[in-house]
Scaffold this active site. Sequence first.
Site, PDB file in Angstrom:
ATOM      1  N   LEU A  30       0.815  -1.297   0.076  1.00 27.83           N
ATOM      2  CA  LEU A  30       0.078  -0.080  -0.077  1.00 27.83           C
ATOM      3  C   LEU A  30       0.679   1.160  -0.135  1.00 27.83           C
ATOM      4  O   LEU A  30       0.321   2.419  -0.459  1.00 27.83           O
ATOM      5  CB  LEU A  30      -1.049  -0.158   1.049  1.00 27.83           C
ATOM      6  N   GLY A  31       2.030   1.082   0.441  1.00 27.75           N
ATOM      7  CA  GLY A  31       2.889   2.493   0.348  1.00 27.75           C
ATOM      8  C   GLY A  31       4.080   2.410   1.586  1.00 27.75           C
ATOM      9  O   GLY A  31       4.032   1.257   2.274  1.00 27.75           O
TER      10      GLY A  31
ATOM     11  N   PHE B 132       8.320   5.930   8.663  1.00 33.09           N
ATOM     12  CA  PHE B 132       8.748   4.677   9.846  1.00 33.09           C
ATOM     13  C   PHE B 132       8.525   3.358   9.581  1.00 33.09           C
ATOM     14  O   PHE B 132       8.739   2.350  10.333  1.00 33.09           O
ATOM     15  CB  PHE B 132       7.871   5.088  11.186  1.00 33.09           C
ATOM     16  N   SER B 133       7.729   3.170   8.348  1.00 33.09           N
ATOM     17  CA  SER B 133       7.083   1.862   8.081  1.00 33.09           C
ATOM     18  C   SER B 133       6.763   1.757   6.677  1.00 33.09           C
ATOM     19  O   SER B 133       6.842   2.600   5.773  1.00 33.09           O
ATOM     20  CB  SER B 133       6.080   1.494   9.013  1.00 33.09           C
ATOM     21  N   THR B 134       6.497   0.524   6.319  1.00 31.04           N
ATOM     22  CA  THR B 134       5.872   0.052   4.974  1.00 31.04           C
ATOM     23  C   THR B 134       4.514  -0.434   5.389  1.00 31.04           C
ATOM     24  O   THR B 134       4.207  -1.195   6.508  1.00 31.04           O
ATOM     25  CB  THR B 134       6.582  -1.223   4.468  1.00 31.04           C
TER      26      THR B 134
ATOM     27  N   ASP C 243      -0.252  14.900  13.837  1.00 30.60           N
ATOM     28  CA  ASP C 243       0.075  14.730  12.375  1.00 30.60           C
ATOM     29  C   ASP C 243      -1.260  14.675  11.855  1.00 30.60           C
ATOM     30  O   ASP C 243      -1.555  13.787  10.741  1.00 30.60           O
ATOM     31  CB  ASP C 243       0.949  13.629  11.985  1.00 30.60           C
TER      32      ASP C 243
END
Length: 477
Positions: free
Chosen positions: A165-166, A170-172, A286
């Site tokens: 998904l992207g 900080f993450s996938t 955020d």
Amino acid sequence: MSDDRFAEDEIIQQRRKRRLEILKKYQQTGNGHSDLSIPEKKLKEDVDQVSTTKPIEAVPKMKTNASKIEINKEGSNSNTKLDVTNSTTSDSPSIKSSVQIEDTEDDMFADSPSPSVKRQNTGKGISTLTRSFADMQDNWDDIEGYYKVVLMEELDSRYIVQSNLGKGMFSTVVSALDRNRNQTFAIKIIRNNEVMYKEGLKEVSILERLQAADREGKQHIIHYERHFMHKNHLCMVFEMLSLNLRDILKKFGRNVGLSIKAVRLYAYQMFMALDLLKQCNVIHSDIKPDNMLVNEKRNILKICDLGSASDASENEITPYLVSRFYRAPEIILGFPYSCPIDTWSVGCSLYELYTGQILFPGRTNNQMLRYMMECKGKFSHKMLKRSQFLNDHFDADFNFIQIDHDPITNQETRKPVKFSKPTKDIRSRLKEVPTSTDEEFIIRQELMDLLEKCLELNPEKRVPPEVALKHPFFIKK
């Protein structure tokens, strides 16, 4: 003093350098790409250690009456999709502004992956992201610690990876089918290093606090399922919601915004989420259209991505917290901040939803302050005196110092600018948005008032979420 933009770029470069140093350290010690997962018991102990706040009682439900906007009728029980299209929408195509492109370049919640991670077809109907497991042995991560996604891989003996998904800072994030429940979930795979791992545990702790306070899941925060370890990566499982408000804006309101009734529905749910965050003493830090997901019917909204969230007691002063266009003035000035920074971000997001335009498209913190004062007038001397970064943007007489960069001389230019009354206030801007009915005109007037209260320069005067939920904007006409 250097330009804000260059200072921000320098900080980002320093962070990247530190991350690479951390990764090199772990590669040298053999911990960087370990195939051994951390035991679940140890993971739970780590989460418990990160949690700094005692569990709280469930948040009391908001009392509403029949005159309030019918959220439930337009909610999950509805069999029809919400019409979000602005009746005055132009059919002509438009081009995305450069500031919008810049803000979503590396956002995991943008409508598509960045060019560097887009999948390419091989001509055989198989994505190039699909790799042989044999080729991946002892090499599950890239150089920055991101997990190398393998389609159809099984995670935690139950989740089958369906798509990538992207990727964010900080993450996938991947979508995966849960074989146990035959249901698709979104799985956030945290980068493999100690710093990211600890930040991930902090997010898990906050998510568990929020769910303990909202056991019925009615407060519009993304539903968190569970977490586990895979190939030395902390993985968090969430409900799957495929659209975000950035997607909705691009599809139904590019440059013109959404219908005011859709904005009203989404706004109510945003403030429900803010109310939960505040009562749990959590700052999201955020909030923006990219981090607000909606269901397929487009009538249920949930705030997601609490990777930057923190307890309100941990509000370290930093000028670059929150995505720039949605960054509250107290952050830029170094003024003590708390939950009202999220209210400011919601105000900016609502303006953008209704108009299709970013309210404060500053390219630097200095430009952001200038746009804010054009809209809201000057800051009080009392507030400026309590700001740590006052001298970065104001002189000794509290006159604003406008900082620009001369492209010819490549030098910084500084000139004092005096602000008194707003020159481009919220009301004058929203009056430019046409209304088709008398009812819509009245609702728009109420939206103006709500936005004015959300965008108070002084956070101590900003409307609290529990008060915003009772605003006339949400009373059904």
